[in-house]
Design an enzyme around this catalytic site. Structure first.
Site, PDB file in Angstrom:
ATOM      1  N   HIS A  26      51.703  17.519  54.996  1.00 30.51           N
ATOM      2  CA  HIS A  26      51.825  16.445  54.186  1.00 30.51           C
ATOM      3  C   HIS A  26      53.332  16.057  53.807  1.00 30.51           C
ATOM      4  CE1 HIS A  26      50.751  13.162  51.710  1.00 30.51           C
ATOM      5  NE2 HIS A  26      49.646  13.811  50.858  1.00 30.51           N
ATOM      6  N   ARG A  35      46.427   8.589  45.450  1.00 31.91           N
ATOM      7  CA  ARG A  35      48.138   8.450  45.376  1.00 31.91           C
ATOM      8  C   ARG A  35      48.630   8.016  46.773  1.00 31.91           C
ATOM      9  NH1 ARG A  35      46.136  11.901  41.698  1.00 31.91           N
ATOM     10  NH2 ARG A  35      44.703  12.237  43.562  1.00 31.91           N
ATOM     11  N   THR A  36      48.343   8.692  47.689  1.00 28.85           N
ATOM     12  CA  THR A  36      49.334   8.348  49.018  1.00 28.85           C
ATOM     13  C   THR A  36      48.788   7.047  49.662  1.00 28.85           C
ATOM     14  OG1 THR A  36      48.976  10.787  49.561  1.00 28.85           O
ATOM     15  CG2 THR A  36      49.690   9.547  51.232  1.00 28.85           C
ATOM     16  N   LYS A  62      31.149   3.645  64.651  1.00 31.24           N
ATOM     17  CA  LYS A  62      30.647   3.033  66.230  1.00 31.24           C
ATOM     18  C   LYS A  62      30.793   4.061  66.922  1.00 31.24           C
ATOM     19  CE  LYS A  62      30.937  -1.731  64.651  1.00 31.24           C
ATOM     20  NZ  LYS A  62      31.341  -3.185  65.117  1.00 31.24           N
ATOM     21  N   ARG A  64      46.257   9.268  57.547  1.00 29.73           N
ATOM     22  CA  ARG A  64      45.735  10.574  57.104  1.00 29.73           C
ATOM     23  C   ARG A  64      44.405  10.875  57.792  1.00 29.73           C
ATOM     24  NH1 ARG A  64      44.770  12.004  50.932  1.00 29.73           N
ATOM     25  NH2 ARG A  64      46.876  12.520  50.950  1.00 29.73           N
TER      26      ARG A  64
HETATM   27  N1   CP Z   1      48.694  14.186  46.518  1.00 26.32           N
HETATM   28  C1   CP Z   1      47.838  13.493  47.428  1.00 26.32           C
HETATM   29  O1   CP Z   1      47.976  13.466  48.509  1.00 26.32           O
HETATM   30  O2   CP Z   1      47.018  12.703  46.589  1.00 26.32           O
HETATM   31  P1   CP Z   1      45.971  11.734  47.232  1.00 26.32           P
HETATM   32  O3   CP Z   1      44.876  12.601  47.955  1.00 26.32           O
HETATM   33  O4   CP Z   1      45.145  10.938  46.148  1.00 26.32           O
HETATM   34  O5   CP Z   1      46.430  10.820  48.222  1.00 26.32           O
END
Ligand code: CP
Length: 311
Positions: free
Chosen positions: A137, A58-59, A86, A108
């Site tokens: 998040h 999603r993100t 590397k 992320r």
């Molecule tokens: N909700 C969420 O962060 O989903 P993903 O891990 O798929 O990005």
């Protein structure tokens, strides 16, 4: 009004006015996503780099769509296929990306604090935290707030029950900060092994009985067990036992207000934290959360690259 922040690392530092501005801007961008031709020139000439050291559906996809729908040049870098494999450090990787005149790095990372570390070391680029370890998040929280507000008209005075693996949930932490700022009551519930100390000091009501947490709630938000963070030790005997006591099902959902909504950040583990009857039931807004994720991320890219609500 213009946006006062250069980076989005945590919801803790966002004021009520900041959140209102983000949600209003996102609402105006949502309409673009519903057009036949989903493209505006707003970010033409801007460069967005998605730097993902952890898996995401999603993100990552919604940040890519957000950038592309606003005509930014959007590049995805997966750590596994980059020079990280590397031995290049996070700081060197990010400085090399900044040297290519990127405007925003969306990151992320499995380590809590990694986006903040970068934000302090880059001089020109904005950094957006797309999830850092068990820390925060923030963009998930903002899309959650947008979805709740669409259904309830306000966030002030609502009771939001967040249930599951609170200890390892970056979503729970970001939502606790943002919902408290907006005047909601936040109940955090789960087995005692998944409830870290200090939650009351942050303003949460804490429950080990999920029926008590769900009772009369306006919003029930279920969380996945973060098995990939099991490095800190096993927090439950079996998934089956967990589901018996902590899953949302049609029976315990009846304890919430009749017009309560069911949320989940995804990915869902059906049959563990949520039954399919509830996940697919008429009170669920899970795919609306995903839809709003694109609009919220468009708003953040716009505001961080100089847009304001006057334009
Ligand atoms: N909700 C969420 O962060 O989903 P993903 O891990 O798929 O990005």
């Amino acid at each position: 009004m213009s946006f006062a922040h250069k980076h989005i690392i945590s919801t803790k530092v966002l004021s009520r006015a900041d959140i209102d501005l983000i949600l209003t801007t996102a609402q105006s961008f949502k309409e673009i996503n519903q057009r036949d031709i989903k493209k505006v020139p707003t970010l033409r000439g801007k460069t967005i780099i998605n730097l993902f050291y952890e898996n995401s559906t999603r993100t990552r996809t919604s940040f890519e769509l957000a950038g592309k729908r606003m005509s930014a040049d959007t590049i995805n870098i997966a750590a596994a296929s980059s020079s990280v494999s590397k031995g290049e450090t996070l700081e060197d990787t990010a400085k090399n990306i900044e040297a290519m005149d990127a405007d925003v790095i969306v990151m992320r990372h499995p380590a809590s604090g990694a986006p903040d570390y970068l934000a302090h070391r880059l001089s020109r680029c904005s950094v957006i935290n797309a999830g850092d370890g068990a820390h925060e998040h923030p963009t998930q929280s903002l899309l959650d707030l947008m979805t709740i507000k669409e259904h309830k008209g306000t966030l002030e005075g609502l009771t939001v029950a967040i249930i599951g693996d609170i200890a390892r949930s970056r979503v729970a932490r970001s939502n606790l900060y943002a919902l408290k700022t907006m005047g909601a009551t936040v109940r955090l519930a789960g087995p005692s092994t998944m409830l870290p100390p200090g939650l009351e000091e942050l303003g949460a009501e804490v429950y080990t009985d999920i029926n008590a947490a769900i009772k009369d709630a306006d919003v029930v938000m279920m969380l996945r067990i973060q098995l990939e963070r099991e490095g800190g030790g096993k927090l439950l005997p079996t998934k089956r036992e967990y589901a018996q006591f902590f899953a949302l099902n049609p029976e315990n959902m009846k304890l919430a207000k009749p017009d309560a909504i069911v949320m989940h950040p995804g990915p869902l583990n059906r049959g563990v934290e949520i039954s399919s009857y509830v996940a697919d039931g008429k009170q669920n807004v899970i795919l609306e959360q995903v839809e709003n994720g694109v609009a919220v991320r468009m708003a953040l890219l716009y505001l961080l690259t100089g847009g304001s609500d006057k334009e």
